[in-house]
Design a protein around this motif. Structure first.
Motif, PDB file in Angstrom:
ATOM      1  N   ASP A  69       0.842  -1.204   0.000  1.00  0.00           N
ATOM      2  CA  ASP A  69       0.000   0.000   0.000  1.00  0.00           C
ATOM      3  C   ASP A  69       0.878   1.255   0.000  1.00  0.00           C
ATOM      4  OD1 ASP A  69      -2.259   1.726   0.402  1.00  0.00           O
ATOM      5  OD2 ASP A  69      -1.819   1.741   2.553  1.00  0.00           O
ATOM      6  N   ASP A  93      -6.881   0.986  -3.837  1.00  0.00           N
ATOM      7  CA  ASP A  93      -7.990   0.675  -4.760  1.00  0.00           C
ATOM      8  C   ASP A  93      -7.953  -0.768  -5.252  1.00  0.00           C
ATOM      9  OD1 ASP A  93      -7.177   3.519  -4.819  1.00  0.00           O
ATOM     10  OD2 ASP A  93      -8.938   3.737  -6.101  1.00  0.00           O
ATOM     11  N   VAL A  96     -10.407  -3.032  -3.567  1.00  0.00           N
ATOM     12  CA  VAL A  96     -11.798  -2.901  -4.023  1.00  0.00           C
ATOM     13  C   VAL A  96     -11.967  -3.514  -5.409  1.00  0.00           C
ATOM     14  CG1 VAL A  96     -13.679  -1.268  -4.466  1.00  0.00           C
ATOM     15  CG2 VAL A  96     -12.123  -0.880  -2.552  1.00  0.00           C
ATOM     16  N   ASP A  97     -10.930  -3.400  -6.250  1.00  0.00           N
ATOM     17  CA  ASP A  97     -10.971  -4.058  -7.565  1.00  0.00           C
ATOM     18  C   ASP A  97     -11.183  -5.562  -7.390  1.00  0.00           C
ATOM     19  OD1 ASP A  97     -10.424  -1.643  -8.778  1.00  0.00           O
ATOM     20  OD2 ASP A  97      -8.290  -2.060  -9.103  1.00  0.00           O
TER      21      ASP A  97
ATOM     22  N   ARG B  26     -11.011   3.867   4.635  1.00  0.00           N
ATOM     23  CA  ARG B  26     -10.440   4.196   3.309  1.00  0.00           C
ATOM     24  C   ARG B  26     -11.043   3.274   2.242  1.00  0.00           C
ATOM     25  NH1 ARG B  26      -4.415   3.217   3.582  1.00  0.00           N
ATOM     26  NH2 ARG B  26      -4.450   3.967   1.437  1.00  0.00           N
ATOM     27  N   LEU B  27     -11.126   1.983   2.562  1.00  0.00           N
ATOM     28  CA  LEU B  27     -11.690   1.032   1.596  1.00  0.00           C
ATOM     29  C   LEU B  27     -13.156   1.340   1.309  1.00  0.00           C
ATOM     30  CD1 LEU B  27     -10.138  -2.285   2.959  1.00  0.00           C
ATOM     31  CD2 LEU B  27      -9.760  -1.310   0.682  1.00  0.00           C
ATOM     32  N   ASN B  29     -14.635   4.132   1.583  1.00  0.00           N
ATOM     33  CA  ASN B  29     -14.711   5.372   0.815  1.00  0.00           C
ATOM     34  C   ASN B  29     -14.450   5.136  -0.670  1.00  0.00           C
ATOM     35  OD1 ASN B  29     -14.890   8.312   0.643  1.00  0.00           O
ATOM     36  ND2 ASN B  29     -12.701   8.242   0.201  1.00  0.00           N
ATOM     37  N   ILE B  30     -13.473   4.300  -0.975  1.00  0.00           N
ATOM     38  CA  ILE B  30     -13.169   3.996  -2.387  1.00  0.00           C
ATOM     39  C   ILE B  30     -14.384   3.359  -3.057  1.00  0.00           C
ATOM     40  CG2 ILE B  30     -11.783   2.523  -3.916  1.00  0.00           C
ATOM     41  CD1 ILE B  30      -9.480   2.893  -1.807  1.00  0.00           C
ATOM     42  N   GLN B  33     -17.166   5.918  -3.569  1.00  0.00           N
ATOM     43  CA  GLN B  33     -16.909   6.881  -4.645  1.00  0.00           C
ATOM     44  C   GLN B  33     -17.071   6.256  -6.024  1.00  0.00           C
ATOM     45  OE1 GLN B  33     -13.247   9.023  -3.919  1.00  0.00           O
ATOM     46  NE2 GLN B  33     -14.233  10.298  -2.389  1.00  0.00           N
ATOM     47  N   ARG B  34     -17.042   4.934  -6.085  1.00  0.00           N
ATOM     48  CA  ARG B  34     -17.295   4.252  -7.358  1.00  0.00           C
ATOM     49  C   ARG B  34     -18.792   4.078  -7.618  1.00  0.00           C
ATOM     50  NH1 ARG B  34     -12.908  -0.682  -7.899  1.00  0.00           N
ATOM     51  NH2 ARG B  34     -11.033   0.564  -7.583  1.00  0.00           N
TER      52      ARG B  34
END
Lengths: 108, 137
Positions: A69, A93, A96-97, B26-27, B29-30, B33-34
């Motif tokens: 990270d 990110d 999340v991907d 943080r996760l 939030n990501i 935002q998507r």
């Protein structure tokens, strides 16, 4: 073949079970799975070239993608040029991907 | 399956104690935002994250008043994440474990926070595209 994202938030200097998590990554690769190991928080500490980094480089040579990270690296003053062989900085990110793409995501 | 993803997070750490809480937000939030639909099940100490009685304070050691100290308040962050989700066409749905709330007396939560039980986490895990459990150490 399944896709796995393993998230390591602990550092091996503080937690002996980190080695078990690396071993699980190795075992999943051995079984033919696609494995990404994502280091976050103090989990990025062994990403520096040090006595603790060879197990991570070994994982990359076996086919794992090992990412650190970028925010956690910056917090700890670890610049990209100090990373051990095979380890790449990455934005959060990527987690999340993987979640969106259906990978099996495990936090340690 | 539609392009709009639904992702569930299970959190267990209280605010102000571990970097896991910051990383979790943080996760979330990501994903918000998507424009994803984001479910959060807060268990154990994590029910304190949306507690609205968190308040800013001065720091005499630093010589700061409350405004200068600008102490972070997780409930403010969560409210902002919910607004980001809505602006992006998604939704933040948050359930606090009811018994965990009672044990800790943190009943004053953001308006959209609902009371539930681990059964809700199970249902969310069944209906979501994916689930990430961030366990406490």
């Amino acid at each position: 073949m399944a896709k796995y994202l393993l998230i390591e938030s602990r550092d091996p200097f503080d937690s002996n079970d980190v080695a078990n998590f690396y071993e699980m990554a190795s075992g999943l690769i051995r079984e033919g799975n696609e494995v990404t190991l994502f280091l976050v928080q103090n989990g990025v500490l062994p990403a520096r070239r040090s006595g603790a980094s060879p197990p991570l480089t070994s994982l990359t040579r076996r086919g794992a993608e090992v990412l650190a990270d970028d925010f956690s690296l910056r917090e700890r003053g670890i610049t990209e040029d100090r990373l051990a062989e095979g380890i790449q900085p990455s934005a959060l990110d990527i987690v999340v991907d993987h979640l969106a793409n259906g990978s099996k995501v495990i936090w340690h | 399956m539609s392009d709009k993803k639904t992702i569930t997070f299970a959190l267990m750490d209280p605010p102000y104690e571990n970097a896991r809480s910051t990383t979790a937000l943080r996760l979330i939030n990501i994903a918000a935002q998507r424009g994803y639909n984001v479910n959060v099940f807060a268990y154990e100490g994590a029910v304190g994250l949306p507690f609205t009685k968190q308040s800013p304070h001065p720091n005499a050691v630093h010589g700061h008043d409350a405004d200068e100290e600008d102490h972070p308040l997780p409930h403010v962050w969560i409210e902002a994440i919910a607004a980001s989700a809505e602006a992006a066409g998604g939704k933040l749905d948050w359930i606090n474990c009811g018994l965990c709330v009672d044990e800790r007396g943190v009943h004053e939560a953001l308006d959209f926070v609902r009371r539930g039980s681990p059964a809700d986490l199970w249902q969310w895990a069944e209906s979501s595209d994916n689930t990430l459990v961030i366990p406490t150490k």
